[in-house]
Design an enzyme around this catalytic site. Structure first.
Site, PDB file in Angstrom:
ATOM      1  N   VAL A  11       0.718  -1.142  -0.025  1.00 51.81           N
ATOM      2  CA  VAL A  11       0.007   0.229   0.011  1.00 51.81           C
ATOM      3  C   VAL A  11       0.670   1.160   0.077  1.00 51.81           C
ATOM      4  O   VAL A  11       0.592   2.231  -0.787  1.00 51.81           O
ATOM      5  CB  VAL A  11      -1.063  -0.077   1.100  1.00 51.81           C
ATOM      6  CG1 VAL A  11      -1.654   1.161   1.265  1.00 51.81           C
ATOM      7  CG2 VAL A  11      -2.033  -1.004   0.916  1.00 51.81           C
ATOM      8  N   CYS A 262      -5.868  -9.218   3.459  1.00 52.64           N
ATOM      9  CA  CYS A 262      -6.816  -8.521   4.103  1.00 52.64           C
ATOM     10  C   CYS A 262      -8.180  -8.929   4.312  1.00 52.64           C
ATOM     11  O   CYS A 262      -8.337  -9.045   5.637  1.00 52.64           O
ATOM     12  CB  CYS A 262      -7.226  -7.218   2.652  1.00 52.64           C
ATOM     13  SG  CYS A 262      -6.029  -6.178   2.484  1.00 52.64           S
TER      14      CYS A 262
HETATM   15  P1  NAD Z   1       3.105  -4.516   4.018  1.00 56.08           P
HETATM   16  O1  NAD Z   1       3.407  -5.433   5.065  1.00 56.08           O
HETATM   17  O2  NAD Z   1       3.488  -4.967   2.513  1.00 56.08           O
HETATM   18  O3  NAD Z   1       4.115  -3.302   4.236  1.00 56.08           O
HETATM   19  C1  NAD Z   1       4.146  -2.554   5.429  1.00 56.08           C
HETATM   20  C2  NAD Z   1       5.603  -1.864   5.521  1.00 56.08           C
HETATM   21  O4  NAD Z   1       5.590  -1.115   6.685  1.00 56.08           O
HETATM   22  C3  NAD Z   1       6.606  -3.051   5.689  1.00 56.08           C
HETATM   23  O5  NAD Z   1       7.578  -2.756   4.610  1.00 56.08           O
HETATM   24  C4  NAD Z   1       7.366  -2.617   7.043  1.00 56.08           C
HETATM   25  O6  NAD Z   1       8.793  -2.806   7.209  1.00 56.08           O
HETATM   26  C5  NAD Z   1       6.914  -1.292   7.320  1.00 56.08           C
HETATM   27  N1  NAD Z   1       7.038  -0.488   8.761  1.00 56.08           N
HETATM   28  C6  NAD Z   1       6.650  -1.161   9.599  1.00 56.08           C
HETATM   29  N2  NAD Z   1       6.615  -0.575  10.521  1.00 56.08           N
HETATM   30  C7  NAD Z   1       7.373   0.596  10.523  1.00 56.08           C
HETATM   31  C8  NAD Z   1       7.738   1.629  11.028  1.00 56.08           C
HETATM   32  N3  NAD Z   1       7.710   1.870  12.517  1.00 56.08           N
HETATM   33  N4  NAD Z   1       8.369   2.729  10.313  1.00 56.08           N
HETATM   34  C9  NAD Z   1       8.499   2.555   9.163  1.00 56.08           C
HETATM   35  N5  NAD Z   1       8.217   1.286   8.362  1.00 56.08           N
HETATM   36  C10 NAD Z   1       7.428   0.513   9.029  1.00 56.08           C
HETATM   37  O7  NAD Z   1       1.756  -4.058   4.227  1.00 56.08           O
HETATM   38  P2  NAD Z   1       0.625  -3.932   3.494  1.00 56.08           P
HETATM   39  O8  NAD Z   1       0.050  -4.912   2.588  1.00 56.08           O
HETATM   40  O9  NAD Z   1       1.251  -2.680   2.305  1.00 56.08           O
HETATM   41  O10 NAD Z   1      -0.471  -3.291   4.349  1.00 56.08           O
HETATM   42  C11 NAD Z   1      -0.518  -1.973   4.934  1.00 56.08           C
HETATM   43  C12 NAD Z   1      -1.806  -1.718   5.372  1.00 56.08           C
HETATM   44  O11 NAD Z   1      -2.625  -1.402   4.331  1.00 56.08           O
HETATM   45  C13 NAD Z   1      -2.493  -2.652   6.473  1.00 56.08           C
HETATM   46  O12 NAD Z   1      -3.198  -2.069   7.450  1.00 56.08           O
HETATM   47  C14 NAD Z   1      -3.429  -3.456   5.527  1.00 56.08           C
HETATM   48  O13 NAD Z   1      -4.602  -4.033   5.999  1.00 56.08           O
HETATM   49  C15 NAD Z   1      -3.768  -2.176   4.428  1.00 56.08           C
HETATM   50  N6  NAD Z   1      -4.475  -2.567   3.141  1.00 56.08           N
HETATM   51  C16 NAD Z   1      -3.644  -3.362   2.458  1.00 56.08           C
HETATM   52  C17 NAD Z   1      -4.068  -3.566   1.096  1.00 56.08           C
HETATM   53  C18 NAD Z   1      -3.413  -4.837   0.096  1.00 56.08           C
HETATM   54  O14 NAD Z   1      -3.744  -5.065  -0.479  1.00 56.08           O
HETATM   55  N7  NAD Z   1      -2.090  -5.090   0.642  1.00 56.08           N
HETATM   56  C19 NAD Z   1      -5.231  -3.093   0.529  1.00 56.08           C
HETATM   57  C20 NAD Z   1      -5.745  -1.862   1.313  1.00 56.08           C
HETATM   58  C21 NAD Z   1      -5.277  -1.887   2.676  1.00 56.08           C
END
Ligand code: NAD
Length: 438
Positions: A11, A262
């Site tokens: 995201v 999700c």
């Molecule tokens: P992800 O695990 O791919 O990415 C999260 C990133 O955050 C990681 O790279 C991690 O290293 C980083 N991170 C964690 N703590 C941190 C900090 N303190 N400082 C800096 N970086 C940090 O997750 P994602 O799939 O991108 O999902 C993120 C959010 O978006 C979740 O809440 C998810 O539910 C939501 N979401 C995801 C999707 C999807 O399709 N993946 C769609 C809509 C919403």
């Protein structure tokens, strides 16, 4: 606008690159230094169509940067988005907010007054209030906290971000509303509906959307079971109901159950919120049960197609990612299926166009093939688990020649029975007649 994106995963990276493409100046921050190094070297840490070109062109224009240094990342930012992961907490399914709160505490040390903090991660109702409380506790004043849940789909993430069905902004103050309106102005001009709500409402809207889509999937899966018992075809039923505008055709594909990063965690988190506030959500609770049972039962379909015994059988599995066009394996339906096949003594040879690297971290004792035909070689059955486009156009004659047993279990209803049978294959789809049931 100057934007910082904390968390550069599916995201954060897509949103950051798209905001940069709108003309904003974006810095993406991640604490995973390997991820940032790889991005700075021009390598994408995830597989998402169109992402590499988008990132590259915006970096070249000086609008997109990557860093592990939070202070540098948020310098002069008018808005700081939080896009870190919110996985399900082990044991109870509550959304684990550790990463969110950690990010907020780190942010509190360096944030300037007047900044708008925007939660893009999917977070339970009341998280915005808690973020505000933490910031106050850390001595930060004059910072707005807004909610802007993300609805993009992996595999079509850039198109979804640039042409959203709607943008939801939950803001309890005018400054946050004004800043987010400015950030999304390019889409606003394209007439993407932008919905301003109270912060708690926006937080709940995201869970309600995912839960409803999960309900649709479980609904059609149960109808598929009924189709098998009464000799009806779920594809036609789905089309027959989906053409009704009140219902809509999307998310009515019968299959092996929903997975991904999700729906499974967000349905569980919604149930936790419901419990916390003492309001039962029976429909969502049942949906979760139906889906768990469904994923666990897919092995029976394969077993039944082979006469009830998997021991010593060779099973070719096509598709491991939770859906096409992504390498994301989180909660993929392939996981319980492949594990159960192995537990019951089957040999598995699997192929996925991009998820192999992720899959190798999850599965032990299976073989990975380099294409569908290699996977099928000498197998007793071919099972389509993820409907990648390249599996829609297999040469069925060639598949039939490669297979030892001439059996196709099509968990995504990609093929027509008559085409499979014409190639000499016994065909088992989902919800398409009286076969394949446990
Ligand atoms: P992800 O695990 O791919 O990415 C999260 C990133 O955050 C990681 O790279 C991690 O290293 C980083 N991170 C964690 N703590 C941190 C900090 N303190 N400082 C800096 N970086 C940090 O997750 P994602 O799939 O991108 O999902 C993120 C959010 O978006 C979740 O809440 C998810 O539910 C939501 N979401 C995801 C999707 C999807 O399709 N993946 C769609 C809509 C919403």
């Amino acid at each position: 606008m100057r934007i910082a994106m904390i968390g550069t995963g599916y995201v954060g990276l897509v949103s950051g690159a798209c905001f940069a493409d709108f003309g904003h100046k974006v810095t993406c921050v991640d604490k995973d230094s390997a991820k940032i190094e790889s991005l700075n070297a021009g390598r994408m840490p995830i597989w998402e169509p169109g992402l590499e070109a988008l990132v590259k062109s915006n970096e070249e224009r000086g609008r997109l940067k990557f860093t592990t240094n939070l202070q540098e990342g948020i310098a002069n930012a008018e808005a700081v988005f939080i896009a870190v992961g919110t996985p399900a907490r082990r044991g109870d399914g509550h959304a684990d907010l550790t990463f969110v709160f950690e990010a907020v505490r780190e942010l509190a040390k360096v944030i300037r007054p007047g900044t708008v903090v925007v939660t893009k991660s999917t977070v339970p109702v009341g998280t915005g209030d808690e973020i505000e409380r933490i910031l106050r506790e850390e001595g930060v004043t004059d910072v707005s906290v807004a909610s802007n849940p993300e609805f993009l789909r992996e595999g079509a993430a850039i198109a979804d971000f640039k042409h959203p069905d709607r943008i939801v902004v939950g803001a309890n103050d005018q400054r946050a509303e004004a800043v987010l309106k400015e950030i999304y102005r390019p889409l606003f001009l394209n007439r993407a509906p932008i919905l301003f709500t109270a912060r708690r409402t926006a937080e709940l809207t995201k869970y309600a959307a995912n839960a409803f889509l999960a309900v649709k999937i479980s609904f059609i899966n149960e109808i598929a079971d009924l189709c098998e018992a009464v000799d009806a075809d779920v594809q036609d039923v789905a089309r027959g109901i989906g053409l009704d505008n009140r219902i809509g055709a999307k998310f009515l594909h019968a299959g092996p159950g929903y997975g991904g990063s999700c729906f499974p965690k967000d349905t569980l988190a919604l149930l936790q919120t419901a419990d916390k506030f003492g309001v039962d959500q029976r429909i969502v609770r049942t949906t979760v049960e139906v889906n768990d049972d469904r994923k666990a039962s897919m092995v029976e379909r394969v077993s039944n197609a082979l006469g009830g015994d998997l021991k010593g059988k060779r099973v070719a599995v096509l598709g491991l990612a939770f859906k096409p066009n992504t390498d994301d394996m989180r909660d993929a339906p392939s996981i319980p299926l492949v594990n159960a096949l192995v537990e019951r003594g089957a040999e598995v040879s699997a192929f996925d166009p991009v998820a192999r690297e992720q899959a190798e971290k999850i599965f032990t004792g299976i073989q990975f093939a380099s294409d569908a035909y290699e996977a099928a070689a000498d197998a007793d059955v071919l099972v389509i688990v993820t409907e990648w486009d390249e599996f829609r156009a297999l040469e069925l004659d060639r598949i039939a020649d490669s297979l030892r047993g001439k059996v196709l279990v099509d968990l995504r209803n990609v093929y027509d029975r008559k085409d499979a049978e014409a190639a000499g294959l016994a065909y088992y789809g989902v919800g398409r007649g009286s076969f394949g049931r446990a």
